[in-house]
Design an enzyme around this catalytic site. Structure first.
Site: not given
Length: 336
Positions: A115, A257, A287
């Site tokens: 990520c 994020h 996500n």
């Protein structure tokens, strides 16, 4: 441009999500969960997922093409792809993307930092420009993350989704709008088992016929991850802001994020950045792994919540463990 090494300057932005939308109500039909449970714990209401036959490269090509259009259509002379879900273990996915975008025999390679991949890719692209190895880099972050998710695992199946985001970076001056500040990065491999896909690599290969069962799915220890994510994202953010000679009060927009609504809220509060200055799209896209930050930037720029002159702070945390943060004054670009 100054006589010193050139700086990477953002001059194009693009994002893409696959057309299939999966809502919390859809997940209620296949998991022991509810819309209320998912919203309360993650902040997510819907997410986009690929259909069979679609791969990471398909998402990346769409986002990359849009970013190139945003950057006046000029070609890139290097391609960097940040992904955890390459089309194949070998070769890298980025050369195929470069070919499909008709960029010719340019250097193209993949970066894997889960990520945090976009920020690691940003540092890599900036390094190519500073070294004179490229003057215009197409940086794409794309993940078909649902291909790693156990559909029966409520803790991950409700969170992760698929998407891609891209920026075009050109050589420029550090005083220009869009110039990328120092990218602060870090990692802690001693905690790598907090976020992992246990099997499928050279350490624990997929077994052959008659072998013991393996675990090919993404696994995350959520409570421990939460604590480390908040600490590392805030720590890196403060370092990036200091490197830019800013104060936290100077930050107009925080692009963190989009991991989990609770993490986003806590990071914003720890940095004392008001909710109105925090960019967010997790409610509608979930996500999306490495794609999270550039997809958020593309959508925010298109909607006008991120505008020219905004002092932008970006931060991410993911498997590795790996994390990072960077700053930029947002340029006058239109999302492709």
């Amino acid at each position: 441009m100054s006589a010193s090494a050139p700086t990477a300057v953002i001059c194009g932005i693009g994002g893409y999500v696959p057309p299939r939308v999966v809502t919390n109500r859809d997940l209620e039909a296949v998991l022991d969960t509810s819309d209320t449970w998912i919203r309360t714990r993650t902040g997510i209401a819907a997410r986009h997922m690929i259909d069979p036959g679609t791969a990471t490269s398909d998402l990346a090509v769409e986002a990359g093409a849009r970013a190139l259009v945003s950057a006046d259509g000029a070609p890139a002379d290097a391609v960097v792809l940040a992904t955890t879900t390459p089309d194949r273990p070998c070769p890298a996915t980025s050369p195929e993307i470069a070919a499909r975008l008709n960029l010719g025999p340019v250097p193209a390679f993949d970066v894997s930092a889960v990520c945090s991949g976009f920020l690691y890719g940003l540092a890599t692209a900036a390094g190519l420009i500073a070294a004179g190895a490229a003057s215009r880099v197409l940086l794409i972050a794309a993940d078909a993350f649902t291909t790693l998710i156990d559909p029966a695992d409520r803790s991950t199946a409700v969170i992760f989704a698929d998407g891609a985001g891209a920026v075009v970076l050109r050589a420029g001056d550090p005083a220009e709008p869009g110039a990328v500040g120092r990218v602060v990065l870090g990692s802690d491999g001693a905690l790598g088992d907090l976020i992992q896909v246990p099997d499928g690599g050279s350490r624990r290969r997929f077994p052959g016929p008659g072998a013991a069962p393996c675990d090919p799915y993404f696994r995350m220890r959520g409570r421990e991850t939460y604590r480390h994510a908040v600490h590392r994202m805030t720590e890196a953010s403060r370092a990036a802001v200091a490197a830019a000679d800013w104060e936290l009060d100077d930050v107009d927009r925080l692009a963190a994020h989009q991991a989990n609504g609770r993490i986003l809220a806590t990071v914003g509060e720890e940095l004392n950045i008001p909710e109105g200055r925090r960019l967010a799209n997790i409610e509608r896209v979930g996500n999306t792994g490495a794609a999270s930050i550039p997809l958020l930037l593309a959508q925010s720029a298109a909607e006008g919540t991120l505008a020219a002159g905004h002092r932008l702070l970006m931060t991410a945390f993911g498997g590795g463990l790996a994390w990072g943060a960077a700053t930029a004054v947002w340029p006058d670009v239109k999302a492709g």
